[in-house]
Design a protein around this motif. Structure first.
Motif, PDB file in Angstrom:
ATOM      1  N   ILE A 145       0.753  -1.434   0.251  1.00 48.68           N
ATOM      2  CA  ILE A 145      -0.421  -0.005   0.251  1.00 48.68           C
ATOM      3  C   ILE A 145       0.950   1.203  -0.106  1.00 48.68           C
ATOM      4  N   ASN A 146       2.264   0.971   0.812  1.00 53.46           N
ATOM      5  CA  ASN A 146       2.559   2.311   0.584  1.00 53.46           C
ATOM      6  C   ASN A 146       3.027   2.337  -0.412  1.00 53.46           C
ATOM      7  N   ALA A 147       4.144   1.263  -1.348  1.00 54.90           N
ATOM      8  CA  ALA A 147       4.303   1.611  -2.674  1.00 54.90           C
ATOM      9  C   ALA A 147       3.582   2.428  -3.409  1.00 54.90           C
ATOM     10  N   ILE A 148       2.100   2.023  -3.491  1.00 55.31           N
ATOM     11  CA  ILE A 148       1.332   2.547  -4.196  1.00 55.31           C
ATOM     12  C   ILE A 148       0.944   4.020  -3.813  1.00 55.31           C
ATOM     13  N   LEU A 149       0.850   4.284  -2.208  1.00 53.08           N
ATOM     14  CA  LEU A 149       0.777   5.539  -2.503  1.00 53.08           C
ATOM     15  C   LEU A 149       2.107   7.249  -2.674  1.00 53.08           C
ATOM     16  N   ILE A 150       3.470   6.747  -2.342  1.00 51.69           N
ATOM     17  CA  ILE A 150       3.992   7.243  -3.125  1.00 51.69           C
ATOM     18  C   ILE A 150       4.863   7.141  -3.747  1.00 51.69           C
ATOM     19  N   ALA A 151       4.208   5.853  -4.821  1.00 46.29           N
ATOM     20  CA  ALA A 151       4.281   5.966  -6.609  1.00 46.29           C
ATOM     21  C   ALA A 151       3.521   6.660  -7.306  1.00 46.29           C
ATOM     22  N   ALA A 152       2.245   7.269  -6.605  1.00 52.01           N
ATOM     23  CA  ALA A 152       1.089   8.075  -6.086  1.00 52.01           C
ATOM     24  C   ALA A 152       0.896   9.588  -6.479  1.00 52.01           C
ATOM     25  N   LEU A 153       2.476   9.741  -5.752  1.00 45.56           N
ATOM     26  CA  LEU A 153       2.686  11.255  -5.610  1.00 45.56           C
ATOM     27  C   LEU A 153       3.467  11.887  -6.490  1.00 45.56           C
ATOM     28  N   PRO A 154       2.952  13.634  -6.268  1.00 49.58           N
ATOM     29  CA  PRO A 154       4.263  13.946  -7.812  1.00 49.58           C
ATOM     30  C   PRO A 154       5.384  13.980  -7.789  1.00 49.58           C
ATOM     31  N   ASP A 155       6.211  14.744  -8.849  1.00 49.22           N
ATOM     32  CA  ASP A 155       7.538  14.298  -8.399  1.00 49.22           C
ATOM     33  C   ASP A 155       8.288  15.407  -7.934  1.00 49.22           C
ATOM     34  N   GLU A 156       7.625  16.730  -7.742  1.00 50.18           N
ATOM     35  CA  GLU A 156       7.760  17.697  -7.157  1.00 50.18           C
ATOM     36  C   GLU A 156       6.236  18.795  -6.553  1.00 50.18           C
ATOM     37  N   ALA A 157       6.429  18.961  -5.368  1.00 56.04           N
ATOM     38  CA  ALA A 157       5.715  19.921  -5.110  1.00 56.04           C
ATOM     39  C   ALA A 157       5.401  21.036  -6.266  1.00 56.04           C
ATOM     40  N   SER A 158       4.325  21.434  -6.038  1.00 54.51           N
ATOM     41  CA  SER A 158       3.658  22.538  -6.892  1.00 54.51           C
ATOM     42  C   SER A 158       2.900  23.549  -5.881  1.00 54.51           C
ATOM     43  N   GLU A 159       2.569  25.113  -5.913  1.00 56.58           N
ATOM     44  CA  GLU A 159       1.613  25.772  -5.517  1.00 56.58           C
ATOM     45  C   GLU A 159       0.834  24.933  -5.796  1.00 56.58           C
ATOM     46  N   ALA A 160       0.486  24.296  -7.416  1.00 53.89           N
ATOM     47  CA  ALA A 160      -1.149  24.156  -7.598  1.00 53.89           C
ATOM     48  C   ALA A 160      -1.642  22.745  -6.468  1.00 53.89           C
ATOM     49  N   TRP A 161      -0.857  21.882  -6.512  1.00 52.04           N
ATOM     50  CA  TRP A 161      -0.827  20.657  -5.716  1.00 52.04           C
ATOM     51  C   TRP A 161      -0.933  20.768  -4.211  1.00 52.04           C
ATOM     52  N   ALA A 162      -0.260  21.830  -3.883  1.00 55.09           N
ATOM     53  CA  ALA A 162      -0.662  22.535  -2.144  1.00 55.09           C
ATOM     54  C   ALA A 162      -2.179  22.897  -2.127  1.00 55.09           C
ATOM     55  N   ALA A 163      -2.535  23.958  -3.521  1.00 58.14           N
ATOM     56  CA  ALA A 163      -3.465  24.080  -3.532  1.00 58.14           C
ATOM     57  C   ALA A 163      -4.988  22.737  -3.986  1.00 58.14           C
ATOM     58  N   GLU A 164      -4.698  22.194  -4.921  1.00 61.37           N
ATOM     59  CA  GLU A 164      -5.235  20.825  -4.451  1.00 61.37           C
ATOM     60  C   GLU A 164      -5.547  20.629  -3.388  1.00 61.37           C
ATOM     61  N   LEU A 165      -4.802  20.110  -2.758  1.00 57.27           N
ATOM     62  CA  LEU A 165      -5.214  19.155  -1.226  1.00 57.27           C
ATOM     63  C   LEU A 165      -5.812  20.245  -0.017  1.00 57.27           C
ATOM     64  N   GLU A 166      -5.347  21.688   0.181  1.00 54.61           N
ATOM     65  CA  GLU A 166      -6.044  22.264   0.486  1.00 54.61           C
ATOM     66  C   GLU A 166      -6.980  22.481   0.204  1.00 54.61           C
ATOM     67  N   ALA A 167      -7.800  21.969  -0.777  1.00 52.18           N
ATOM     68  CA  ALA A 167      -9.529  22.073  -1.066  1.00 52.18           C
ATOM     69  C   ALA A 167      -9.719  20.884  -1.018  1.00 52.18           C
ATOM     70  N   ARG A 168      -8.964  19.976  -0.950  1.00 50.78           N
ATOM     71  CA  ARG A 168      -9.604  18.350  -0.179  1.00 50.78           C
ATOM     72  C   ARG A 168      -9.732  18.427   0.704  1.00 50.78           C
ATOM     73  N   GLN A 169      -8.976  18.774   1.685  1.00 49.48           N
ATOM     74  CA  GLN A 169      -8.942  18.798   3.065  1.00 49.48           C
ATOM     75  C   GLN A 169     -10.033  19.527   3.976  1.00 49.48           C
ATOM     76  N   ALA A 170     -10.322  20.883   2.894  1.00 43.38           N
ATOM     77  CA  ALA A 170     -11.669  21.708   3.260  1.00 43.38           C
ATOM     78  C   ALA A 170     -12.628  20.925   2.946  1.00 43.38           C
ATOM     79  N   VAL A 171     -12.621  20.403   2.086  1.00 44.38           N
ATOM     80  CA  VAL A 171     -13.922  19.259   1.387  1.00 44.38           C
ATOM     81  C   VAL A 171     -14.279  18.324   2.969  1.00 44.38           C
ATOM     82  N   LYS A 172     -13.030  17.704   2.966  1.00 40.45           N
ATOM     83  CA  LYS A 172     -13.175  16.611   4.127  1.00 40.45           C
ATOM     84  C   LYS A 172     -13.422  17.326   5.330  1.00 40.45           C
ATOM     85  N   ASP A 173     -12.786  18.596   5.927  1.00 33.96           N
ATOM     86  CA  ASP A 173     -13.296  19.438   6.953  1.00 33.96           C
ATOM     87  C   ASP A 173     -14.948  19.795   7.669  1.00 33.96           C
ATOM     88  N   PHE A 174     -15.135  20.114   6.042  1.00 31.58           N
ATOM     89  CA  PHE A 174     -16.673  20.234   5.736  1.00 31.58           C
ATOM     90  C   PHE A 174     -17.862  19.605   6.073  1.00 31.58           C
TER      91      PHE A 174
END
Length: 147
Positions: free
Chosen positions: A89-118
């Motif tokens: 499972i960890n190998a699958i999750l690591i493979a799904a991560l992008p190669d580098e963190a971008s502001e767009a990816w960070a914004a996507e993660l924040e939006a997902r967390q906001a929906v989860k919080d809601f």
């Protein structure tokens, strides 16, 4: 720890059980267990506790009508299979991560967390809802003051 746990036949018995369908099912069921429950199943050196050994053996016997060759082999096999599943499972999750963190990816993660919080906390405790309500109140106050 008993000296039989170091015998080659003990380790071979664990390897033989590791691919048994009942062992796979038991390990897969433990994937959903909270980490504190998993911690209670193992002792300080990572081996199964006596309580877990007894429970795993009893469940294996209930489903198959068989016992492990040695005391604790069923629990050791379940833990070994669980570790294999977690590694996969960890190998699958690591493979799904992008190669580098971008502001767009960070914004996507924040939006997902906001929906989860809601959904988890409801609108009154959601950070975006509180922000929107505060901004709305401020806008109403500014409009009422004429400015």
């Amino acid at each position: 720890m008993a000296t039989t746990t170091y015998a080659p036949s003990f380790d071979q018995s664990i390897r033989d059980l590791a691919d048994h369908p009942v062992i796979n099912t038991m390990a897969a069921e433990l994937l959903a267990a909270p980490s504190d429950v998993l911690a209670d199943l193992t002792n300080a050196d990572g081996g199964p506790t006596s309580v877990f050994s007894e429970a795993a053996s009893a469940e294996f016997f209930r489903q198959t009508g068989q016992h492990g060759r040695f005391l604790g082999t069923v629990a050791h096999a379940v833990l070994r299979r669980l570790n294999t599943l977690l590694a996969e499972i960890n190998a699958i999750l690591i493979a799904a991560l992008p190669d580098e963190a971008s502001e767009a990816w960070a914004a996507e993660l924040e939006a997902r967390q906001a929906v989860k919080d809601f959904w988890k906390y409801g609108s009154p405790r959601c950070a975006l809802t509180r922000y929107a309500e505060s901004a709305g109140k401020l806008a109403d106050r500014l409009a009422a003051d004429g400015g």
